[in-house]
Write an enzyme that holds these catalytic residues in place. Structure first.
Site, PDB file in Angstrom:
ATOM      1  N   THR A 107       0.857  -1.188   0.000  1.00 35.70           N
ATOM      2  CA  THR A 107       0.000   0.000   0.000  1.00 35.70           C
ATOM      3  C   THR A 107       0.891   1.235   0.000  1.00 35.70           C
ATOM      4  OG1 THR A 107      -1.665   1.231   1.238  1.00 35.70           O
ATOM      5  CG2 THR A 107      -0.312  -0.277   2.506  1.00 35.70           C
ATOM      6  N   HIS A 108       0.492   2.237  -0.789  1.00 32.63           N
ATOM      7  CA  HIS A 108       1.335   3.429  -0.960  1.00 32.63           C
ATOM      8  C   HIS A 108       0.464   4.693  -0.897  1.00 32.63           C
ATOM      9  CE1 HIS A 108       4.716   5.827  -2.261  1.00 32.63           C
ATOM     10  NE2 HIS A 108       3.941   6.399  -3.161  1.00 32.63           N
TER      11      HIS A 108
HETATM   12  C1  GRF Z   1       1.188   4.444   5.044  1.00 37.05           C
HETATM   13  O1  GRF Z   1       0.668   5.622   4.512  1.00 37.05           O
HETATM   14  C2  GRF Z   1       1.932   3.656   4.015  1.00 37.05           C
HETATM   15  O2  GRF Z   1       1.362   3.645   2.766  1.00 37.05           O
HETATM   16  C3  GRF Z   1       3.237   4.395   3.995  1.00 37.05           C
HETATM   17  O3  GRF Z   1       3.508   4.673   5.349  1.00 37.05           O
HETATM   18  C4  GRF Z   1       2.290   4.722   6.051  1.00 37.05           C
HETATM   19  C5  GRF Z   1       2.353   3.676   7.128  1.00 37.05           C
HETATM   20  O4  GRF Z   1       1.418   3.911   8.103  1.00 37.05           O
HETATM   21  N1  GRF Z   1       4.268   3.659   3.337  1.00 37.05           N
HETATM   22  P1  GRF Z   1       1.143   2.875   9.264  1.00 37.05           P
HETATM   23  O5  GRF Z   1       2.459   2.288   9.733  1.00 37.05           O
HETATM   24  O6  GRF Z   1       0.222   1.806   8.712  1.00 37.05           O
HETATM   25  O7  GRF Z   1       0.480   3.679  10.334  1.00 37.05           O
END
Ligand code: GRF
Length: 193
Positions: A107-108
């Site tokens: 997820t990005h």
């Molecule tokens: C998310 O937005 C992810 O896509 C990015 O960093 C964030 C991680 O958030 N790479 P978390 O650790 O799930 O709170």
């Protein structure tokens, strides 16, 4: 569908998965949660939820391929149907990708292929886009590359800060990730025509 979730940080996306499973909304089994470093809140909150956790610490390896091999073996030991990179800030090698071919998603917090990398939110803001968002995609050995599964847009507000924008993206990202897992789990159950 057995999943292994990989995290590097706070794991709020992971928490959304944990909550959806607990609420009976998401029919997956979280086989384990792993991190690339010690002391992450993601692993802490998983342990608190009674989940199996592991750390394959990048710093414990002098050769990157050895870290990759150790991570691959560890994840494989949980026999996952799907591996979820959820705020996991490491690029894995072709051995990992080949082992979990079509079974590794990421997820990005941007609308890929725009703004890949560790600072997707900052870069989108700096560019001045009016709309950004989040992407769930199959991951390969590139930086946030691989076939896109789902995306959702988030509007950039005039006085947005990186933090405020990222928080709004993460609200959408959590929902999108859980929905994607639901869809993938349902697809596995669907009878083959
Ligand atoms: C998310 O937005 C992810 O896509 C990015 O960093 C964030 C991680 O958030 N790479 P978390 O650790 O799930 O709170």
């Amino acid at each position: 569908m057995r999943i292994v979730v990989l995290v590097s940080g706070t794991g709020s996306n992971l928490q959304a998965i944990i909550d959806a499973v607990a609420a009976g909304e998401l029919d997956v089994q979280i086989a384990a949660v792993g991190a690339d470093r010690k002391g992450t809140y993601g692993v802490e909150r998983s342990a608190a939820a009674g989940l199996e956790t592991f750390v394959v610490d990048f710093k414990d390896y002098t050769v990157r391929s050895e870290w990759n091999a150790a991570l691959t073996a560890k994840v494989l030991s949980y026999a996952p149907d799907l591996v979820v990179s959820s705020g996991f800030m490491r690029i894995v090698d072709e051995h990992f990708i080949a082992t979990f071919e079509n079974r590794y998603i990421n997820t990005h917090p941007a609308l890929l292929p725009a703004f890949p990398g560790a600072h997707g939110v900052r870069d989108a803001l700096a560019y001045g886009v009016k709309v950004t968002g989040c992407t769930v995609h199959y991951a390969d050995t590139g930086v946030d590359t691989g076939p896109i599964i789902a995306q959702e847009a988030v509007t950039v507000e005039p006085d947005d800060t990186e933090e405020a924008l990222h928080e709004r993206i993460k609200v959408v990202e959590r929902r999108l990730l859980v929905q994607t897992l639901k869809d993938l789990a349902a697809a596995r159950k669907a009878p083959v025509a």
